[in-house]
Design a protein around this motif. Structure first.
Motif: not given
Ligand SMILES: [Ca+2]
Ligand SMILES: [Ca+2]
Ligand SMILES: [Ca+2]
Ligand SMILES: [Zn+2]
Length: 381
Positions: A33-36, A44-50, A128-129, A143-147
Protein backbone atom coordinates in the motif's frame (compact mmCIF):
# COMPACT_ATOMS: atom_id res chain seq x y z
CA UNK A 1 -2.83 15.57 3.49
CA UNK A 2 -1.02 12.25 3.68
CA UNK A 3 -2.90 9.77 5.79
CA UNK A 4 -0.89 6.84 7.23
CA UNK A 5 -0.85 3.83 4.92
CA UNK A 6 -3.83 1.56 5.07
CA UNK A 7 -2.86 -2.06 4.80
CA UNK A 8 -5.99 -3.39 3.23
CA UNK A 9 -6.77 -5.90 0.57
CA UNK A 10 -3.43 -5.65 -1.17
CA UNK A 11 -1.28 -7.19 1.50
CA UNK A 12 -3.92 -9.74 2.44
CA UNK A 13 -4.69 -10.83 -1.08
CA UNK A 14 -1.10 -11.60 -1.81
CA UNK A 15 -0.21 -12.80 1.65
CA UNK A 16 -2.59 -15.68 1.09
CA UNK A 17 -0.76 -16.66 -2.04
CA UNK A 18 2.79 -16.71 -0.70
CA UNK A 19 4.00 -20.26 -0.59
CA UNK A 20 1.55 -21.38 -3.25
CA UNK A 21 3.80 -23.56 -5.38
CA UNK A 22 1.21 -24.60 -7.89
CA UNK A 23 2.56 -22.14 -10.41
CA UNK A 24 0.54 -19.14 -9.40
CA UNK A 25 2.49 -18.05 -6.35
CA UNK A 26 3.63 -14.47 -6.13
CA UNK A 27 7.32 -15.47 -6.22
CA UNK A 28 9.38 -12.32 -6.57
CA UNK A 29 6.40 -10.04 -6.97
CA UNK A 30 5.76 -7.74 -4.02
CA UNK A 31 2.71 -5.62 -3.41
CA UNK A 32 2.36 -2.75 -0.98
CA UNK A 33 0.00 0.00 0.00
CA UNK A 34 1.21 3.52 -0.75
CA UNK A 35 -1.44 5.10 1.46
CA UNK A 36 -4.35 7.47 0.93
CA UNK A 37 -4.14 10.81 -0.81
CA UNK A 38 -6.65 13.63 -1.16
CA UNK A 39 -6.61 15.85 -4.23
CA UNK A 40 -6.23 19.63 -3.93
CA UNK A 41 -8.43 22.17 -5.69
CA UNK A 42 -6.42 21.56 -8.86
CA UNK A 43 -7.18 17.84 -8.74
CA UNK A 44 -3.59 16.87 -7.83
CA UNK A 45 -2.58 14.41 -5.13
CA UNK A 46 0.90 15.86 -4.75
CA UNK A 47 3.95 13.61 -4.88
CA UNK A 48 3.26 10.01 -3.89
CA UNK A 49 6.62 8.52 -2.84
CA UNK A 50 7.63 5.13 -4.16
CA UNK A 51 10.70 3.10 -3.08
CA UNK A 52 11.63 0.79 -5.94
CA UNK A 53 13.66 -2.19 -4.63
CA UNK A 54 16.98 -3.28 -6.12
CA UNK A 55 16.53 -5.74 -8.95
CA UNK A 56 13.07 -4.50 -9.94
CA UNK A 57 12.23 -5.00 -13.61
CA UNK A 58 8.67 -3.65 -13.66
CA UNK A 59 6.43 -1.57 -11.43
CA UNK A 60 2.71 -0.98 -11.42
CA UNK A 61 1.11 1.84 -9.43
CA UNK A 62 -2.64 2.06 -8.97
CA UNK A 63 -4.88 4.64 -7.30
CA UNK A 64 -8.62 4.48 -6.80
CA UNK A 65 -11.54 4.47 -6.42
CA UNK A 66 -12.79 7.82 -7.64
CA UNK A 67 -15.88 6.57 -9.43
CA UNK A 68 -16.89 6.01 -13.02
CA UNK A 69 -18.02 9.57 -13.72
CA UNK A 70 -14.57 11.13 -13.73
CA UNK A 71 -11.12 10.44 -15.16
CA UNK A 72 -7.68 10.28 -13.64
CA UNK A 73 -4.19 10.15 -15.08
CA UNK A 74 -0.52 10.43 -14.16
CA UNK A 75 0.49 14.09 -13.96
CA UNK A 76 4.18 13.60 -13.36
CA UNK A 77 6.50 10.67 -12.66
CA UNK A 78 9.97 11.51 -11.28
CA UNK A 79 12.78 8.92 -11.26
CA UNK A 80 15.60 8.60 -8.67
CA UNK A 81 17.82 11.01 -10.63
CA UNK A 82 15.19 13.71 -10.11
CA UNK A 83 14.37 13.76 -13.81
CA UNK A 84 10.94 13.51 -15.37
CA UNK A 85 10.24 9.91 -16.39
CA UNK A 86 6.87 11.12 -17.65
CA UNK A 87 4.75 14.24 -17.56
CA UNK A 88 1.26 14.91 -18.79
CA UNK A 89 2.74 17.59 -21.05
CA UNK A 90 3.97 14.77 -23.27
CA UNK A 91 0.34 13.97 -23.98
CA UNK A 92 -0.81 17.54 -24.44
CA UNK A 93 2.15 18.30 -26.68
CA UNK A 94 1.77 15.00 -28.56
CA UNK A 95 5.45 14.43 -27.85
CA UNK A 96 6.91 11.07 -28.77
CA UNK A 97 7.67 9.35 -25.50
CA UNK A 98 8.60 5.81 -24.46
CA UNK A 99 5.98 6.08 -21.70
CA UNK A 100 2.21 6.18 -22.01
CA UNK A 101 -0.48 6.67 -19.38
CA UNK A 102 -4.13 6.94 -20.37
CA UNK A 103 -7.09 8.74 -18.85
CA UNK A 104 -9.02 6.26 -16.77
CA UNK A 105 -12.24 6.08 -14.79
CA UNK A 106 -12.46 4.82 -11.19
CA UNK A 107 -8.93 3.43 -10.84
CA UNK A 108 -5.75 4.72 -12.45
CA UNK A 109 -3.28 2.05 -13.55
CA UNK A 110 0.33 3.03 -14.29
CA UNK A 111 2.73 0.40 -15.63
CA UNK A 112 6.45 1.03 -16.00
CA UNK A 113 8.19 0.36 -18.30
CA UNK A 114 6.06 -0.03 -21.43
CA UNK A 115 9.05 0.24 -23.77
CA UNK A 116 12.64 -1.06 -23.82
CA UNK A 117 13.72 2.57 -24.19
CA UNK A 118 13.06 2.89 -20.47
CA UNK A 119 14.53 0.78 -17.72
CA UNK A 120 13.41 0.90 -14.13
CA UNK A 121 16.14 1.95 -11.73
CA UNK A 122 15.97 1.21 -8.03
CA UNK A 123 15.55 4.09 -5.64
CA UNK A 124 13.18 6.87 -4.66
CA UNK A 125 10.53 7.73 -7.21
CA UNK A 126 7.45 9.87 -7.00
CA UNK A 127 4.17 9.88 -8.85
CA UNK A 128 1.70 12.78 -8.98
CA UNK A 129 -1.82 11.79 -9.88
CA UNK A 130 -4.44 14.13 -11.32
CA UNK A 131 -8.15 13.46 -11.05
CA UNK A 132 -10.70 15.54 -12.94
CA UNK A 133 -12.86 16.40 -9.97
CA UNK A 134 -13.58 20.01 -10.82
CA UNK A 135 -11.99 21.20 -7.58
CA UNK A 136 -13.90 18.78 -5.37
CA UNK A 137 -11.45 17.00 -3.03
CA UNK A 138 -11.29 13.28 -3.73
CA UNK A 139 -9.46 10.69 -1.65
CA UNK A 140 -7.81 7.71 -3.29
CA UNK A 141 -5.99 4.67 -1.95
CA UNK A 142 -2.82 3.88 -3.87
CA UNK A 143 -0.73 0.77 -4.10
CA UNK A 144 2.32 -0.55 -5.90
CA UNK A 145 3.40 -3.86 -7.40
CA UNK A 146 7.11 -4.60 -7.92
CA UNK A 147 8.50 -7.49 -9.90
CA UNK A 148 11.87 -7.99 -8.25
CA UNK A 149 13.58 -10.32 -10.69
CA UNK A 150 14.97 -10.30 -14.21
CA UNK A 151 12.63 -11.60 -16.86
CA UNK A 152 13.98 -14.40 -19.04
CA UNK A 153 13.87 -14.78 -22.81
CA UNK A 154 10.72 -16.82 -22.35
CA UNK A 155 7.84 -16.40 -19.93
CA UNK A 156 4.78 -18.21 -18.68
CA UNK A 157 1.43 -16.60 -17.95
CA UNK A 158 -1.27 -18.37 -15.92
CA UNK A 159 -4.94 -17.75 -16.58
CA UNK A 160 -8.01 -17.53 -14.38
CA UNK A 161 -10.77 -18.27 -16.91
CA UNK A 162 -14.15 -17.08 -15.62
CA UNK A 163 -17.33 -18.10 -17.47
CA UNK A 164 -20.17 -15.61 -17.27
CA UNK A 165 -23.48 -17.22 -18.22
CA UNK A 166 -22.47 -19.15 -21.34
CA UNK A 167 -25.08 -21.90 -21.02
CA UNK A 168 -26.15 -21.29 -24.62
CA UNK A 169 -22.68 -22.50 -25.65
CA UNK A 170 -22.66 -25.29 -23.09
CA UNK A 171 -19.54 -23.68 -21.69
CA UNK A 172 -18.78 -23.44 -17.98
CA UNK A 173 -15.99 -24.24 -15.55
CA UNK A 174 -16.85 -27.93 -15.60
CA UNK A 175 -17.03 -28.34 -19.39
CA UNK A 176 -14.31 -25.94 -20.54
CA UNK A 177 -11.31 -28.21 -19.83
CA UNK A 178 -12.73 -30.72 -22.33
CA UNK A 179 -14.37 -28.28 -24.73
CA UNK A 180 -12.51 -28.69 -28.02
CA UNK A 181 -13.33 -25.22 -29.30
CA UNK A 182 -12.37 -23.50 -26.07
CA UNK A 183 -9.11 -25.42 -25.84
CA UNK A 184 -8.40 -24.62 -29.50
CA UNK A 185 -8.92 -20.93 -28.71
CA UNK A 186 -6.38 -21.14 -25.88
CA UNK A 187 -3.89 -22.88 -28.18
CA UNK A 188 -4.43 -20.25 -30.87
CA UNK A 189 -3.78 -17.44 -28.36
CA UNK A 190 -0.67 -19.22 -27.16
CA UNK A 191 0.51 -19.63 -30.74
CA UNK A 192 0.27 -15.86 -31.24
CA UNK A 193 2.07 -15.13 -27.97
CA UNK A 194 4.80 -17.64 -28.83
CA UNK A 195 6.26 -15.02 -31.19
CA UNK A 196 6.93 -13.05 -28.00
CA UNK A 197 8.32 -16.04 -26.10
CA UNK A 198 5.20 -16.30 -23.96
CA UNK A 199 3.43 -19.56 -23.17
CA UNK A 200 0.23 -20.16 -21.24
CA UNK A 201 0.87 -21.97 -17.98
CA UNK A 202 -1.81 -23.18 -15.61
CA UNK A 203 -5.39 -22.47 -16.61
CA UNK A 204 -7.91 -22.47 -13.78
CA UNK A 205 -11.64 -22.52 -14.48
CA UNK A 206 -14.33 -20.65 -12.58
CA UNK A 207 -18.04 -20.05 -12.89
CA UNK A 208 -18.86 -16.37 -12.42
CA UNK A 209 -19.77 -15.94 -8.74
CA UNK A 210 -21.94 -12.84 -9.21
CA UNK A 211 -25.13 -11.81 -11.00
CA UNK A 212 -24.90 -13.72 -14.28
CA UNK A 213 -27.99 -12.08 -15.78
CA UNK A 214 -26.40 -8.65 -15.44
CA UNK A 215 -22.91 -9.47 -16.69
CA UNK A 216 -23.35 -12.09 -19.42
CA UNK A 217 -23.95 -9.15 -21.77
CA UNK A 218 -21.72 -6.23 -20.79
CA UNK A 219 -23.39 -2.92 -21.58
CA UNK A 220 -21.02 -0.02 -22.19
CA UNK A 221 -21.26 3.47 -23.61
CA UNK A 222 -18.71 6.18 -24.34
CA UNK A 223 -19.48 7.80 -21.01
CA UNK A 224 -20.32 4.82 -18.81
CA UNK A 225 -18.17 1.74 -18.45
CA UNK A 226 -19.26 1.02 -14.88
CA UNK A 227 -20.70 -2.40 -15.72
CA UNK A 228 -17.34 -3.43 -17.15
CA UNK A 229 -15.48 -2.02 -14.14
CA UNK A 230 -17.74 -3.85 -11.73
CA UNK A 231 -17.19 -7.08 -13.68
CA UNK A 232 -13.42 -6.63 -13.36
CA UNK A 233 -13.75 -6.13 -9.60
CA UNK A 234 -15.20 -9.61 -9.23
CA UNK A 235 -12.75 -11.83 -7.39
CA UNK A 236 -12.36 -15.54 -7.98
CA UNK A 237 -10.42 -18.05 -5.93
CA UNK A 238 -7.43 -18.15 -8.28
CA UNK A 239 -3.85 -17.01 -7.92
CA UNK A 240 -3.14 -13.29 -8.01
CA UNK A 241 -0.20 -13.72 -10.38
CA UNK A 242 -2.35 -14.59 -13.38
CA UNK A 243 -4.49 -12.96 -16.03
CA UNK A 244 -8.14 -13.00 -15.01
CA UNK A 245 -10.26 -13.33 -18.14
CA UNK A 246 -14.05 -12.98 -18.04
CA UNK A 247 -15.57 -14.86 -20.97
CA UNK A 248 -18.91 -13.19 -21.72
CA UNK A 249 -21.62 -13.64 -24.31
CA UNK A 250 -21.38 -10.16 -25.76
CA UNK A 251 -20.23 -6.61 -25.16
CA UNK A 252 -23.07 -4.30 -26.19
CA UNK A 253 -22.08 -0.74 -27.02
CA UNK A 254 -24.61 2.08 -27.10
CA UNK A 255 -22.80 3.44 -30.17
CA UNK A 256 -23.57 0.24 -32.05
CA UNK A 257 -19.88 -0.51 -32.60
CA UNK A 258 -18.93 -4.19 -32.49
CA UNK A 259 -16.68 -4.78 -29.50
CA UNK A 260 -15.18 -8.24 -29.23
CA UNK A 261 -13.05 -7.69 -26.15
CA UNK A 262 -11.95 -5.03 -23.67
CA UNK A 263 -8.97 -5.13 -21.34
CA UNK A 264 -8.80 -3.04 -18.21
CA UNK A 265 -6.58 -0.02 -18.73
CA UNK A 266 -4.65 -0.66 -20.81
CA UNK A 267 -2.43 -1.59 -19.12
CA UNK A 268 -4.31 -3.37 -16.35
CA UNK A 269 -3.42 -3.57 -12.66
CA UNK A 270 -1.36 -6.78 -12.47
CA UNK A 271 -1.52 -9.29 -9.58
CA UNK A 272 -4.08 -7.27 -7.59
CA UNK A 273 -7.64 -8.58 -7.62
CA UNK A 274 -10.72 -6.55 -6.82
CA UNK A 275 -10.04 -3.31 -8.72
CA UNK A 276 -11.93 -2.09 -11.77
CA UNK A 277 -8.66 -2.57 -13.70
CA UNK A 278 -7.99 -6.15 -12.62
CA UNK A 279 -9.28 -8.16 -15.57
CA UNK A 280 -10.39 -8.35 -19.16
CA UNK A 281 -13.53 -9.32 -21.02
CA UNK A 282 -13.48 -11.59 -24.06
CA UNK A 283 -16.64 -12.31 -26.05
CA UNK A 284 -17.39 -15.86 -27.12
CA UNK A 285 -19.87 -15.11 -29.90
CA UNK A 286 -17.58 -16.66 -32.54
CA UNK A 287 -16.43 -19.66 -30.49
CA UNK A 288 -18.40 -22.35 -32.36
CA UNK A 289 -17.93 -20.80 -35.82
CA UNK A 290 -14.20 -20.13 -35.57
CA UNK A 291 -12.41 -20.62 -32.26
CA UNK A 292 -9.39 -18.75 -33.63
CA UNK A 293 -11.41 -15.51 -33.36
CA UNK A 294 -11.75 -16.01 -29.61
CA UNK A 295 -8.06 -16.93 -29.37
CA UNK A 296 -7.09 -13.75 -31.20
CA UNK A 297 -9.23 -11.60 -28.89
CA UNK A 298 -7.69 -13.28 -25.86
CA UNK A 299 -4.15 -12.76 -27.18
CA UNK A 300 -4.88 -9.12 -28.07
CA UNK A 301 -6.64 -8.17 -24.82
CA UNK A 302 -4.16 -10.08 -22.68
CA UNK A 303 -1.33 -8.19 -24.36
CA UNK A 304 -3.11 -4.88 -23.72
CA UNK A 305 -3.44 -5.82 -20.05
CA UNK A 306 0.29 -6.61 -19.89
CA UNK A 307 1.35 -3.28 -21.39
CA UNK A 308 0.94 -3.21 -25.16
CA UNK A 309 -0.96 -0.51 -27.01
CA UNK A 310 -2.30 -0.50 -30.55
CA UNK A 311 0.52 -0.17 -33.06
CA UNK A 312 -1.67 2.49 -34.69
CA UNK A 313 -5.00 3.77 -33.38
CA UNK A 314 -7.91 3.64 -35.81
CA UNK A 315 -7.54 7.26 -36.91
CA UNK A 316 -3.76 7.56 -36.41
CA UNK A 317 -4.37 9.69 -33.29
CA UNK A 318 -1.69 7.74 -31.45
CA UNK A 319 0.92 5.04 -31.89
CA UNK A 320 2.51 2.65 -29.44
CA UNK A 321 5.76 3.75 -27.76
CA UNK A 322 7.76 0.97 -29.43
CA UNK A 323 10.27 1.74 -32.17
CA UNK A 324 10.24 -1.68 -33.84
CA UNK A 325 6.50 -1.83 -34.56
CA UNK A 326 5.32 -0.26 -37.82
CA UNK A 327 3.16 2.87 -37.92
CA UNK A 328 0.31 3.36 -40.34
CA UNK A 329 0.17 7.13 -40.91
CA UNK A 330 -3.02 9.12 -41.46
CA UNK A 331 -1.98 9.50 -45.10
CA UNK A 332 -2.71 5.78 -45.56
CA UNK A 333 -6.45 6.52 -45.29
CA UNK A 334 -6.81 6.42 -49.06
CA UNK A 335 -10.61 6.15 -49.08
CA UNK A 336 -10.84 9.15 -46.73
CA UNK A 337 -13.33 7.60 -44.31
CA UNK A 338 -11.26 8.55 -41.28
CA UNK A 339 -10.44 4.93 -40.44
CA UNK A 340 -7.23 3.08 -41.16
CA UNK A 341 -8.46 -0.31 -42.20
CA UNK A 342 -6.49 -3.49 -42.66
CA UNK A 343 -6.07 -3.13 -46.40
CA UNK A 344 -4.84 0.45 -46.05
CA UNK A 345 -2.34 -0.62 -43.39
CA UNK A 346 -1.04 -3.73 -45.15
CA UNK A 347 2.70 -3.81 -44.51
CA UNK A 348 2.26 -0.99 -41.99
CA UNK A 349 1.11 -2.87 -38.93
CA UNK A 350 -2.05 -4.74 -39.98
CA UNK A 351 0.05 -7.91 -39.61
CA UNK A 352 0.48 -7.25 -35.89
CA UNK A 353 -1.67 -8.80 -33.15
CA UNK A 354 -1.87 -5.29 -31.66
CA UNK A 355 -3.26 -3.59 -34.76
CA UNK A 356 -6.40 -1.71 -33.68
CA UNK A 357 -8.59 -4.04 -35.76
CA UNK A 358 -6.73 -7.34 -35.94
CA UNK A 359 -7.93 -10.28 -38.00
CA UNK A 360 -7.26 -13.99 -37.91
CA UNK A 361 -6.17 -13.87 -41.54
CA UNK A 362 -3.74 -10.95 -41.29
CA UNK A 363 -2.65 -10.36 -37.71
CA UNK A 364 -0.19 -12.98 -36.53
CA UNK A 365 3.00 -11.18 -35.50
CA UNK A 366 4.50 -9.63 -32.38
CA UNK A 367 7.86 -7.84 -32.39
CA UNK A 368 10.91 -8.15 -30.15
CA UNK A 369 10.00 -4.95 -28.29
CA UNK A 370 6.46 -6.20 -27.71
CA UNK A 371 7.86 -9.46 -26.32
CA UNK A 372 10.18 -7.48 -24.05
CA UNK A 373 7.21 -5.65 -22.55
CA UNK A 374 5.02 -8.77 -22.18
CA UNK A 375 7.71 -10.90 -20.52
CA UNK A 376 8.46 -8.08 -18.05
CA UNK A 377 4.93 -7.70 -16.69
CA UNK A 378 4.44 -8.76 -13.05
CA UNK A 379 1.89 -11.41 -14.06
CA UNK A 380 4.47 -13.18 -16.25
CA UNK A 381 6.92 -15.58 -14.65
CA1 LIG B 1 -25.55 -6.17 -18.79
CA1 LIG C 1 5.74 1.80 -33.12
CA1 LIG D 1 -9.96 4.28 -44.61
ZN1 LIG E 1 -7.22 -3.29 -28.73
Amino acid sequence: MIIPPLILVLATACGDKVGDDTGGGMGNVRTESLGSYTTDTGGLTGAIPLEVPDGTSSVAVHCGEYGYDTLGTAWRIVDPSGGDFYTNEYVEGHTDTPMRVGNHDDTLPILMPVSPDHDIRAGSWSVDVWIATGGRPTTVDCGAVYRVESPGSTATVDLNAVFVGLDSLGLDAASAPDDEDFQAALRYAEGLWSAAGVTIGEVRYFDFPGDVSRYQVIDVSDTDTSELGELFKTEVDGPARALTVFFVEEIASSSGATILGIAAGPPGVPTVAGTSKSGMAVTTVDLRADSREVGLILAHEGAHFMGLFHTTEKNASAFDPLTDTPECPASSDTDGNGLLDREECAGKGAENVMFWAPSVEASTTLTDDQGWVLRRNPVAR
